[in-house]
Design a protein around this motif. Structure first.
Motif, PDB file in Angstrom:
ATOM      1  N   GLY A  17       0.814  -1.192   0.000  1.00  0.00           N
ATOM      2  CA  GLY A  17       0.000   0.000   0.000  1.00  0.00           C
ATOM      3  C   GLY A  17       0.859   1.257   0.000  1.00  0.00           C
ATOM      4  O   GLY A  17       2.004   1.248   0.455  1.00  0.00           O
ATOM      5  N   PHE A  18       0.280   2.342  -0.471  1.00  0.00           N
ATOM      6  CA  PHE A  18       0.971   3.629  -0.597  1.00  0.00           C
ATOM      7  C   PHE A  18       0.604   4.486   0.611  1.00  0.00           C
ATOM      8  O   PHE A  18      -0.552   4.899   0.778  1.00  0.00           O
ATOM      9  N   GLY A  19       1.570   4.754   1.474  1.00  0.00           N
ATOM     10  CA  GLY A  19       1.345   5.575   2.658  1.00  0.00           C
ATOM     11  C   GLY A  19       1.497   7.053   2.353  1.00  0.00           C
ATOM     12  O   GLY A  19       2.507   7.474   1.775  1.00  0.00           O
ATOM     13  N   CYS A  20       0.506   7.851   2.748  1.00  0.00           N
ATOM     14  CA  CYS A  20       0.470   9.273   2.381  1.00  0.00           C
ATOM     15  C   CYS A  20       0.746  10.207   3.554  1.00  0.00           C
ATOM     16  O   CYS A  20       0.389  11.389   3.500  1.00  0.00           O
ATOM     17  N   ALA A  21       1.391   9.710   4.601  1.00  0.00           N
ATOM     18  CA  ALA A  21       1.589  10.533   5.793  1.00  0.00           C
ATOM     19  C   ALA A  21       2.382  11.806   5.507  1.00  0.00           C
ATOM     20  O   ALA A  21       2.194  12.824   6.178  1.00  0.00           O
ATOM     21  N   SER A  22       3.286  11.769   4.515  1.00  0.00           N
ATOM     22  CA  SER A  22       4.147  12.924   4.230  1.00  0.00           C
ATOM     23  C   SER A  22       3.647  13.778   3.083  1.00  0.00           C
ATOM     24  O   SER A  22       4.259  14.809   2.760  1.00  0.00           O
ATOM     25  N   LEU A  23       2.537  13.402   2.458  1.00  0.00           N
ATOM     26  CA  LEU A  23       2.038  14.113   1.289  1.00  0.00           C
ATOM     27  C   LEU A  23       1.469  15.467   1.697  1.00  0.00           C
ATOM     28  O   LEU A  23       0.484  15.546   2.427  1.00  0.00           O
ATOM     29  N   GLY A  24       2.128  16.534   1.247  1.00  0.00           N
ATOM     30  CA  GLY A  24       1.689  17.880   1.592  1.00  0.00           C
ATOM     31  C   GLY A  24       2.557  18.546   2.631  1.00  0.00           C
ATOM     32  O   GLY A  24       2.493  19.763   2.800  1.00  0.00           O
ATOM     33  N   SER A  25       3.371  17.781   3.338  1.00  0.00           N
ATOM     34  CA  SER A  25       4.306  18.369   4.300  1.00  0.00           C
ATOM     35  C   SER A  25       5.721  18.156   3.767  1.00  0.00           C
ATOM     36  O   SER A  25       6.288  19.030   3.124  1.00  0.00           O
ATOM     37  N   ARG A  26       6.291  16.977   4.028  1.00  0.00           N
ATOM     38  CA  ARG A  26       7.640  16.707   3.522  1.00  0.00           C
ATOM     39  C   ARG A  26       7.657  16.585   2.006  1.00  0.00           C
ATOM     40  O   ARG A  26       8.674  16.893   1.358  1.00  0.00           O
ATOM     41  N   ILE A  27       6.531  16.133   1.412  1.00  0.00           N
ATOM     42  CA  ILE A  27       6.448  15.901  -0.029  1.00  0.00           C
ATOM     43  C   ILE A  27       5.526  16.933  -0.660  1.00  0.00           C
ATOM     44  O   ILE A  27       4.402  17.128  -0.207  1.00  0.00           O
ATOM     45  N   SER A  28       6.002  17.586  -1.713  1.00  0.00           N
ATOM     46  CA  SER A  28       5.204  18.606  -2.384  1.00  0.00           C
ATOM     47  C   SER A  28       4.072  17.971  -3.187  1.00  0.00           C
ATOM     48  O   SER A  28       4.083  16.770  -3.479  1.00  0.00           O
ATOM     49  N   ALA A  29       3.103  18.794  -3.569  1.00  0.00           N
ATOM     50  CA  ALA A  29       1.977  18.308  -4.371  1.00  0.00           C
ATOM     51  C   ALA A  29       2.454  17.742  -5.701  1.00  0.00           C
ATOM     52  O   ALA A  29       1.990  16.684  -6.144  1.00  0.00           O
ATOM     53  N   ALA A  30       3.389  18.422  -6.358  1.00  0.00           N
ATOM     54  CA  ALA A  30       3.875  17.955  -7.661  1.00  0.00           C
ATOM     55  C   ALA A  30       4.599  16.627  -7.540  1.00  0.00           C
ATOM     56  O   ALA A  30       4.369  15.700  -8.335  1.00  0.00           O
ATOM     57  N   ASP A  31       5.481  16.505  -6.548  1.00  0.00           N
ATOM     58  CA  ASP A  31       6.192  15.241  -6.358  1.00  0.00           C
ATOM     59  C   ASP A  31       5.216  14.132  -5.973  1.00  0.00           C
ATOM     60  O   ASP A  31       5.376  12.977  -6.380  1.00  0.00           O
ATOM     61  N   GLY A  32       4.205  14.472  -5.190  1.00  0.00           N
ATOM     62  CA  GLY A  32       3.207  13.487  -4.805  1.00  0.00           C
ATOM     63  C   GLY A  32       2.436  12.975  -5.998  1.00  0.00           C
ATOM     64  O   GLY A  32       2.202  11.763  -6.128  1.00  0.00           O
ATOM     65  N   ARG A  33       2.026  13.871  -6.899  1.00  0.00           N
ATOM     66  CA  ARG A  33       1.289  13.452  -8.095  1.00  0.00           C
ATOM     67  C   ARG A  33       2.116  12.503  -8.939  1.00  0.00           C
ATOM     68  O   ARG A  33       1.613  11.484  -9.435  1.00  0.00           O
ATOM     69  N   ARG A  34       3.387  12.822  -9.124  1.00  0.00           N
ATOM     70  CA  ARG A  34       4.244  11.955  -9.937  1.00  0.00           C
ATOM     71  C   ARG A  34       4.398  10.580  -9.284  1.00  0.00           C
ATOM     72  O   ARG A  34       4.354   9.550  -9.976  1.00  0.00           O
TER      73      ARG A  34
END
Length: 316
Positions: A17-34
């Motif tokens: 599974g893909f864990g999203c705990a860092s999406l929007g904080s440590r990880i930017s929206a653009a990097d998250g989308r990719r």
């Protein structure tokens, strides 16, 4: 992609599974989308998120990234921990912080410790539907595949009023499966109290063997397991501190299964996670393309019987 069956959902899902705990904080929206697009291309379809993840941004960013592909995925979100209050100045400084950490990775720990954390409060049955409504809006969907009670106390885990609300949400079709994410003691309390837990989510490492202990202690039928945390900081420290005898045992075990332990200890840990939870989902936070491809390649391998026990003996 190796898949496992989720009985309550009556469908197969990816074993990773893909864990999203860092999406929007440590990880930017653009990097998250990719990263999300790459994971989908490789066959992953389980996404784990919560209102508090990514300083409160993760659900909305995940919903935007999955637009037009909702039917391809299983969404697991939670309630019980509110997003942290992040000052505007901190939000504006996020891009600079990400660039700084990229240039000086040794600062990651200090930055993480300075980040505000979600606010845990007593789980109030009256607020559950409000939390679900916000999650549906953020995720751009009209149903949640798996709704999870986020880190409940053992008392919360047996609270019939909470499960009355969850039952009504399931009956309305807003939620399809019910889960608890947190301490194994709370999971065991809920199951023994007869609460309708379809899925149990908890951290599992060679140091804790939580999956093994829960399998042995829970009365049948046990819920499906979703485990996480195999790359956690505590285990990283344990790896750094192994003595010569332990390192020799772990290296020999890894070599027997084609793993270079000294070069890639995470490959050994990932094989442990799948072997200790062979019929469930292992959630990993992964936004680097190389990490995604390596982790998903590892997820395709058949779990090895007794491998998890051997890894634990190596740490002993």
């Amino acid at each position: 992609m190796r898949v496992v069956r989720v009985p309550r959902l009556d469908r197969d899902v990816s074993a990773i599974g893909f864990g999203c705990a860092s999406l929007g904080s440590r990880i930017s929206a653009a990097d998250g989308r990719r990263a999300i697009a790459r994971a989908l291309d490789l066959g992953l379809n389980w996404f784990d998120v919560a209102p508090s993840y990514g300083d409160g941004q993760a659900e909305a960013l995940l919903g935007a990234a999955l637009r037009g592909r909702r039917d391809r995925v299983v969404l697991c979100t939670k309630f019980g921990i509110a997003p942290a209050a992040v000052p505007l100045a901190a939000r504006l400084l996020r891009p600079l912080a990400r660039r700084t950490i990229a240039a000086f990775p040794q600062l990651r720990g200090a930055v993480a410790r300075a980040r505000p954390i979600g606010q845990r409060a007593p789980i109030d049955p009256a607020t559950i539907e409000a939390s679900v409504t916000r999650s549906l809006r953020s995720l751009r969907t009209d149903y949640i595949d798996v709704l999870t009670v986020h880190e409940p106390t053992p008392q919360d885990a047996v609270n019939g009023k909470i499960f009355d609300v969850l039952r009504r949400l399931v009956e309305r079709g807003v939620v399809r499966a019910v889960s608890i994410a947190g301490d194994p003691q709370s999971i065991e309390a809920a199951v023994r109290a007869g609460r309708p837990i379809d899925i149990a989510q908890f951290p599992d490492t060679p140091l804790t063997n939580a999956a093994g202990m829960l399998r042995a202690s829970l009365p049948p039928p046990a819920p499906m397991f979703v485990t996480h945390g195999v790359f956690g900081s505590g285990l990283t420290q344990a790896l750094a501190g192994v003595n010569a005898q332990q390192r020799a045992k772990l290296t020999a075990l890894a070599e027997r299964h084609g793993i270079d332990f000294l070069k890639s200890p995470n490959d050994l840990l990932l094989r442990f996670a799948f072997s200790n939870n062979p019929d469930g989902v292992v959630v990993v936070s992964m936004f680097d393309t190389g990490h995604i491809e390596r982790n998903l390649a590892g997820s395709r391998l058949t779990p090895i019987p007794d491998f998890a026990d051997a890894v634990r003996r190596g740490f002993a």
